[in-house]
Design a protein around this motif. Structure first.
Motif, short mmCIF file in Angstrom:
data_model
loop_
_atom_site.label_atom_id
_atom_site.label_comp_id
_atom_site.label_asym_id
_atom_site.label_seq_id
_atom_site.Cartn_x
_atom_site.Cartn_y
_atom_site.Cartn_z
N SER A 120 0.88 -1.17 0.00
CA SER A 120 0.00 0.00 0.00
C SER A 120 0.91 1.22 0.00
CB SER A 120 -0.89 -0.01 1.25
OG SER A 120 -0.16 0.37 2.40
N PRO A 121 0.35 2.41 -0.10
CA PRO A 121 1.22 3.59 -0.04
C PRO A 121 1.99 3.71 1.29
CG PRO A 121 -0.94 4.18 -0.91
CD PRO A 121 -1.04 2.76 -0.43
N ASP A 122 1.45 3.12 2.35
CA ASP A 122 2.05 3.25 3.67
C ASP A 122 2.87 2.04 4.13
OD1 ASP A 122 0.77 5.71 3.93
OD2 ASP A 122 -1.01 4.78 4.82
N VAL A 123 2.63 0.88 3.53
CA VAL A 123 3.26 -0.35 4.03
C VAL A 123 4.00 -1.07 2.90
CG1 VAL A 123 2.86 -2.58 5.15
CG2 VAL A 123 1.42 -0.63 5.74
N LYS A 124 5.24 -1.44 3.20
CA LYS A 124 6.02 -2.24 2.25
C LYS A 124 6.34 -3.58 2.89
CE LYS A 124 7.84 1.40 -0.56
NZ LYS A 124 8.99 2.14 -0.99
N CYS B 73 7.47 -6.54 7.30
CA CYS B 73 6.56 -5.45 6.94
C CYS B 73 7.13 -4.19 7.58
CB CYS B 73 5.18 -5.66 7.54
SG CYS B 73 4.16 -6.78 6.61
N SER B 74 6.97 -3.07 6.88
CA SER B 74 7.49 -1.83 7.44
C SER B 74 6.70 -0.62 6.96
CB SER B 74 8.96 -1.65 7.06
OG SER B 74 9.46 -0.42 7.53
N ARG B 75 6.47 0.29 7.89
CA ARG B 75 5.92 1.60 7.57
C ARG B 75 7.05 2.63 7.42
NH1 ARG B 75 1.20 3.27 8.27
NH2 ARG B 75 -0.56 2.03 8.89
N ASP C 157 -2.54 -9.68 4.79
CA ASP C 157 -3.30 -9.51 6.03
C ASP C 157 -2.67 -8.43 6.90
OD1 ASP C 157 -5.49 -10.38 7.77
OD2 ASP C 157 -3.86 -11.05 9.11
N GLN C 158 -1.35 -8.38 6.97
CA GLN C 158 -0.67 -7.33 7.74
C GLN C 158 -0.99 -5.96 7.16
OE1 GLN C 158 1.12 -7.98 10.67
NE2 GLN C 158 0.07 -9.88 10.21
N CYS C 159 -1.06 -5.87 5.86
CA CYS C 159 -1.38 -4.60 5.21
C CYS C 159 -2.82 -4.20 5.53
CB CYS C 159 -1.19 -4.70 3.70
SG CYS C 159 -1.52 -3.16 2.85
#
Length: 181
Positions: free
Chosen positions: A44-48, A68-70, A173-175
Motif C-alpha cells: 500500500s502507499p504506507d506499508v512495504k 513489513c514496514s511503515r 493480512d498485515q497490510c
C-alpha cells in the motif's frame, strides 16, 4: 555457504520470484553486510513488504526472512520475531516495533525456525567414517559440490512455494491491519 552453492541459490531464487511473484522486486540495501538479497513489495502507499534470502556464513543452508514496514526500509536491524504464540515453549507472539515486524518464513507455518539444507547432513556413521579416514590419511573427504547443486532447484522451489502459500497471504493480512504495524 560456499560461494558456488550460494551463487546458484541466489540465481534460482531470483528467477523463481521474478516468474511467480513479479510484483516483488530486488532492491539495494546499504546495511546488508552479508550480501543477502533483499526484495520489496509495495503493499500500500504506507506499508512495504520485504523478503530477504539469507545464506548462512557457517554452513550450506539458507532461509527467508519476511518483513513489513511503515518506515520505507527493510528492518534488518530488528531481532527475529515470532508472529504467533507457541504455548509448548511458553512463547508469546511478538508485537511490531515502530511500525516494523521481522520474522522468518518457517514461523508462518510451524513453531520452529528452519533453514533449507543444500548439502545433506551426514549421519553419525558417515561422520565416524570421515574421522577414521582423517586419522588414516590426514585428509578430510567432503561431499562433492555437485550433490548440493543438484538439490538447489527443489529446495528453492519449496521455499518459493511456501512464500506463495504462507507469506503472501500473511503480508496482505498485515497490510489490511496496517494500523497494528
Amino acid at each position: 555457504m560456499r560461494r558456488e552453492l550460494g551463487k546458484e541459490v541466489k540465481r534460482r531464487f531470483y528467477e523463481q520470484l521474478k516468474e511467480r511473484l513479479p510484483q516483488i522486486v530486488e532492491i539495494k540495501n546499504e546495511r546488508n553486510r552479508l550480501g543477502w538479497k533483499v526484495f520489496e513489495w509495495a503493499l500500500s502507499p504506507d506499508v512495504k513488504a520485504y523478503l530477504c534470502l539469507c545464506l548462512s556464513p557457517r554452513d550450506d543452508t539458507f532461509t527467508i526472512e519476511i518483513a513489513c514496514s511503515r518506515q520505507d526500509r527493510f528492518p534488518g536491524h530488528l531481532r527475529i520475531m515470532v508472529p504467533h504464540d507457541i504455548p509448548r515453549a511458553r512463547i508469546v507472539a511478538d508485537k511490531p516495533v515502530d511500525g516494523e515486524f521481522l520474522t522468518r518464513l518457517p514461523y508462518l507455518y510451524s513453531d520452529q525456525d528452519k533453514w533449507w539444507e543444500v548439502m545433506p547432513r551426514l549421519t553419525v556413521e558417515e561422520i565416524m567414517e570421515q574421522q577414521r579416514r582423517l586419522i588414516e590419511t590426514g585428509q578430510i573427504e567432503e561431499t562433492p559440490l555437485d550433490v548440493g547443486l543438484e538439490r538447489i532447484e527443489a529446495l528453492v522451489t519449496d521455499a518459493v512455494d511456501r512464500i506463495v502459500e504462507y507469506a503472501v497471504p500473511w503480508l496482505v493480512d498485515q497490510c489490511r491491519h496496517s494500523e497494528t504495524i
